[in-house]
Design a protein around this motif. Sequence first.
Motif, PDB file in Angstrom:
ATOM      1  N   THR A   1      23.966   2.481  -8.870  1.00  0.00           N
ATOM      2  CA  THR A   1      22.688   2.212  -8.211  1.00  0.00           C
ATOM      3  C   THR A   1      21.561   2.954  -8.899  1.00  0.00           C
ATOM      4  OG1 THR A   1      23.775   1.874  -6.078  1.00  0.00           O
ATOM      5  CG2 THR A   1      21.429   2.358  -6.025  1.00  0.00           C
ATOM      6  N   TRP A   2      21.787   4.252  -9.191  1.00  0.00           N
ATOM      7  CA  TRP A   2      20.732   5.027  -9.866  1.00  0.00           C
ATOM      8  C   TRP A   2      20.404   4.407 -11.232  1.00  0.00           C
ATOM      9  CZ3 TRP A   2      20.385   6.071  -5.427  1.00  0.00           C
ATOM     10  CH2 TRP A   2      20.974   7.087  -4.693  1.00  0.00           C
ATOM     11  N   ALA A   3      21.424   3.983 -11.972  1.00  0.00           N
ATOM     12  CA  ALA A   3      21.199   3.385 -13.287  1.00  0.00           C
ATOM     13  C   ALA A   3      20.351   2.118 -13.166  1.00  0.00           C
ATOM     14  CB  ALA A   3      22.532   3.076 -13.961  1.00  0.00           C
ATOM     15  N   GLN A   4      20.629   1.298 -12.161  1.00  0.00           N
ATOM     16  CA  GLN A   4      19.852   0.083 -11.950  1.00  0.00           C
ATOM     17  C   GLN A   4      18.399   0.418 -11.638  1.00  0.00           C
ATOM     18  OE1 GLN A   4      21.965  -1.893  -8.834  1.00  0.00           O
ATOM     19  NE2 GLN A   4      23.773  -2.275 -10.084  1.00  0.00           N
ATOM     20  N   LEU A   5      18.188   1.404 -10.753  1.00  0.00           N
ATOM     21  CA  LEU A   5      16.827   1.769 -10.386  1.00  0.00           C
ATOM     22  C   LEU A   5      16.068   2.363 -11.567  1.00  0.00           C
ATOM     23  CD1 LEU A   5      17.254   3.274  -6.806  1.00  0.00           C
ATOM     24  CD2 LEU A   5      16.214   1.103  -7.452  1.00  0.00           C
TER      25      LEU A   5
ATOM     26  N   PRO B   1       0.831  -1.210   0.000  1.00  0.00           N
ATOM     27  CA  PRO B   1       0.000   0.000   0.000  1.00  0.00           C
ATOM     28  C   PRO B   1       0.863   1.256   0.000  1.00  0.00           C
ATOM     29  CG  PRO B   1      -0.694  -1.549   1.720  1.00  0.00           C
ATOM     30  CD  PRO B   1       0.618  -2.050   1.193  1.00  0.00           C
ATOM     31  N   ALA B   2       0.277   2.355  -0.414  1.00  0.00           N
ATOM     32  CA  ALA B   2       0.894   3.689  -0.422  1.00  0.00           C
ATOM     33  C   ALA B   2       1.945   3.802  -1.524  1.00  0.00           C
ATOM     34  CB  ALA B   2       1.487   4.047   0.945  1.00  0.00           C
ATOM     35  N   LEU B   3       3.038   3.063  -1.414  1.00  0.00           N
ATOM     36  CA  LEU B   3       4.082   3.056  -2.433  1.00  0.00           C
ATOM     37  C   LEU B   3       4.476   1.619  -2.706  1.00  0.00           C
ATOM     38  CD1 LEU B   3       6.472   5.849  -1.024  1.00  0.00           C
ATOM     39  CD2 LEU B   3       4.831   6.112  -2.901  1.00  0.00           C
ATOM     40  N   SER B   4       4.717   1.282  -3.963  1.00  0.00           N
ATOM     41  CA  SER B   4       5.228  -0.047  -4.283  1.00  0.00           C
ATOM     42  C   SER B   4       6.686  -0.141  -3.857  1.00  0.00           C
ATOM     43  CB  SER B   4       5.117  -0.309  -5.784  1.00  0.00           C
ATOM     44  OG  SER B   4       6.064   0.496  -6.484  1.00  0.00           O
ATOM     45  N   GLY B   5       7.238  -1.340  -3.939  1.00  0.00           N
ATOM     46  CA  GLY B   5       8.648  -1.502  -3.611  1.00  0.00           C
ATOM     47  C   GLY B   5       9.548  -0.660  -4.495  1.00  0.00           C
TER      48      GLY B   5
ATOM     49  N   ARG C   1      19.020  13.137  -7.768  1.00  0.00           N
ATOM     50  CA  ARG C   1      20.216  12.416  -8.210  1.00  0.00           C
ATOM     51  C   ARG C   1      19.857  11.292  -9.173  1.00  0.00           C
ATOM     52  NH1 ARG C   1      22.450  11.202  -2.345  1.00  0.00           N
ATOM     53  NH2 ARG C   1      20.218  11.311  -1.989  1.00  0.00           N
ATOM     54  N   LEU C   2      18.646  10.749  -9.018  1.00  0.00           N
ATOM     55  CA  LEU C   2      18.221   9.660  -9.890  1.00  0.00           C
ATOM     56  C   LEU C   2      18.112  10.116 -11.342  1.00  0.00           C
ATOM     57  CD1 LEU C   2      17.399   6.683  -9.585  1.00  0.00           C
ATOM     58  CD2 LEU C   2      15.049   7.427  -9.311  1.00  0.00           C
ATOM     59  N   TYR C   3      17.832  11.419 -11.560  1.00  0.00           N
ATOM     60  CA  TYR C   3      17.641  11.925 -12.911  1.00  0.00           C
ATOM     61  C   TYR C   3      18.709  12.962 -13.305  1.00  0.00           C
ATOM     62  CZ  TYR C   3      13.187   9.616 -12.254  1.00  0.00           C
ATOM     63  OH  TYR C   3      12.218   8.676 -11.988  1.00  0.00           O
ATOM     64  N   ALA C   4      19.731  13.102 -12.490  1.00  0.00           N
ATOM     65  CA  ALA C   4      20.780  14.084 -12.780  1.00  0.00           C
ATOM     66  C   ALA C   4      21.536  13.754 -14.074  1.00  0.00           C
ATOM     67  CB  ALA C   4      21.767  14.153 -11.620  1.00  0.00           C
ATOM     68  N   HIS C   5      21.475  12.475 -14.498  1.00  0.00           N
ATOM     69  CA  HIS C   5      22.186  12.085 -15.722  1.00  0.00           C
ATOM     70  C   HIS C   5      21.622  12.783 -16.961  1.00  0.00           C
ATOM     71  CE1 HIS C   5      18.568   9.670 -15.928  1.00  0.00           C
ATOM     72  NE2 HIS C   5      18.849   9.360 -17.177  1.00  0.00           N
ATOM     73  N   LEU C   6      20.424  13.333 -16.867  1.00  0.00           N
ATOM     74  CA  LEU C   6      19.828  14.022 -18.013  1.00  0.00           C
ATOM     75  C   LEU C   6      20.572  15.301 -18.346  1.00  0.00           C
ATOM     76  CD1 LEU C   6      16.040  13.680 -17.050  1.00  0.00           C
ATOM     77  CD2 LEU C   6      17.240  12.416 -18.853  1.00  0.00           C
ATOM     78  N   PHE C   7      21.330  15.824 -17.382  1.00  0.00           N
ATOM     79  CA  PHE C   7      21.942  17.132 -17.554  1.00  0.00           C
ATOM     80  C   PHE C   7      23.459  16.998 -17.564  1.00  0.00           C
ATOM     81  CE2 PHE C   7      17.850  17.460 -15.441  1.00  0.00           C
ATOM     82  CZ  PHE C   7      17.171  18.284 -16.320  1.00  0.00           C
TER      83      PHE C   7
ATOM     84  N   GLN D   1      12.701   4.360  -5.281  1.00  0.00           N
ATOM     85  CA  GLN D   1      12.864   5.633  -5.974  1.00  0.00           C
ATOM     86  C   GLN D   1      12.864   6.790  -4.971  1.00  0.00           C
ATOM     87  OE1 GLN D   1       9.653   6.652  -8.635  1.00  0.00           O
ATOM     88  NE2 GLN D   1      10.907   8.090  -9.786  1.00  0.00           N
ATOM     89  N   ALA D   2      11.931   6.751  -4.013  1.00  0.00           N
ATOM     90  CA  ALA D   2      11.870   7.810  -3.002  1.00  0.00           C
ATOM     91  C   ALA D   2      13.146   7.839  -2.162  1.00  0.00           C
ATOM     92  CB  ALA D   2      10.651   7.615  -2.109  1.00  0.00           C
ATOM     93  N   LEU D   3      13.652   6.674  -1.799  1.00  0.00           N
ATOM     94  CA  LEU D   3      14.885   6.618  -1.018  1.00  0.00           C
ATOM     95  C   LEU D   3      16.061   7.171  -1.832  1.00  0.00           C
ATOM     96  CD1 LEU D   3      14.624   3.146   0.761  1.00  0.00           C
ATOM     97  CD2 LEU D   3      14.357   5.415   1.766  1.00  0.00           C
ATOM     98  N   ALA D   4      16.108   6.817  -3.112  1.00  0.00           N
ATOM     99  CA  ALA D   4      17.206   7.289  -3.956  1.00  0.00           C
ATOM    100  C   ALA D   4      17.204   8.807  -4.057  1.00  0.00           C
ATOM    101  CB  ALA D   4      17.103   6.674  -5.349  1.00  0.00           C
ATOM    102  N   GLU D   5      16.019   9.405  -4.043  1.00  0.00           N
ATOM    103  CA  GLU D   5      15.930  10.856  -4.193  1.00  0.00           C
ATOM    104  C   GLU D   5      16.209  11.595  -2.890  1.00  0.00           C
ATOM    105  OE1 GLU D   5      12.145  11.592  -6.004  1.00  0.00           O
ATOM    106  OE2 GLU D   5      12.876  11.033  -7.990  1.00  0.00           O
ATOM    107  N   ASP D   6      15.889  10.988  -1.753  1.00  0.00           N
ATOM    108  CA  ASP D   6      15.986  11.696  -0.482  1.00  0.00           C
ATOM    109  C   ASP D   6      17.139  11.225   0.401  1.00  0.00           C
ATOM    110  OD1 ASP D   6      13.730  13.096  -1.234  1.00  0.00           O
ATOM    111  OD2 ASP D   6      12.342  11.763  -0.186  1.00  0.00           O
ATOM    112  N   TRP D   7      17.877  10.212  -0.040  1.00  0.00           N
ATOM    113  CA  TRP D   7      18.937   9.650   0.803  1.00  0.00           C
ATOM    114  C   TRP D   7      20.074  10.658   0.976  1.00  0.00           C
ATOM    115  CZ3 TRP D   7      18.276   5.371   3.529  1.00  0.00           C
ATOM    116  CH2 TRP D   7      19.376   4.830   4.191  1.00  0.00           C
TER     117      TRP D   7
END
Length: 268
Positions: A143-147, A61-65, A259-265, A70-76
């Motif tokens: 890690t970000w690439a895998q996610l 519930p609330a968020l899938s695994g 950081r998960l999407y920083a590769h775009l720039f 993804q949320a952890l990767a962005e806020d860690w």
Amino acid sequence: MTNGTALIAEDEPLLASSLRADLARLWPQLQVVATVGDGAQAVEQALRLRPDICFLDIRMPALSGLQTAQALAEDWPADYPFPLLVFVTAYDQYAVQAFEAQAVDYLVKPVQSARLDASLQRLRERLAARRAGAAPAETLDATWAQLRALLASAEPAARAPRLEVIQAQQGAVVHLVPVDEVIYFEAADKLVRVVTATRELLVRMSLRDLAAQLDPQRFWQVHRGTLVQARFIATARREDSGKVRLSLRGRPETLVASRLYAHLFRGM
């Protein structure tokens, strides 16, 4: 034997209890610091406790695994090692192959003791190598690439027809906003903010459903809650945390790309 800490996120209490008991038997030195029943709690507790390993049920519930990861990767915190991730899934073999290809571990329900033992051995080795500074492949970028690959594999195979106009209702009035005018979309609880140069409106749909109807070459996901039209990005400034701050054409505020999407720039 290597010690460590772990968090279990599983919405079925019996399965969570069984996994916890198996971990105590197979890896006595591993301390389970929290057992939670949904993805939102998993994010909250993981950010607070910073475990070495997270066991994440795919369907919660609330968020899938995957959304939890993804949320952890962005806020860690940028200065703290990101946890090793193990996804627990009831998916069929085809979906399991997608996980296997991404060099993250997974367990299939019902979790078999031998499979769990093998997974724990790999986790012990990776954790020991990380602590010894001998794991260069385990960078955050990897890690970000895998996610990103896993999140992409979970998207619907077929996208809905492209939207050309957004219909946003305010009271008895329906505003028709050409998609080409939208600078960015931002998730707001169960709504989405539609932001143009001159106005902000709300539509009652999820950002995920909206994204499926937009051209991904035009609208870039820069955060789990933000889609921005690329032509309205004026500058991208990388911060020490690894995140990227975006200035916009036509709006005074800035947006943050995780950081998960920083590769775009990256400069060409």
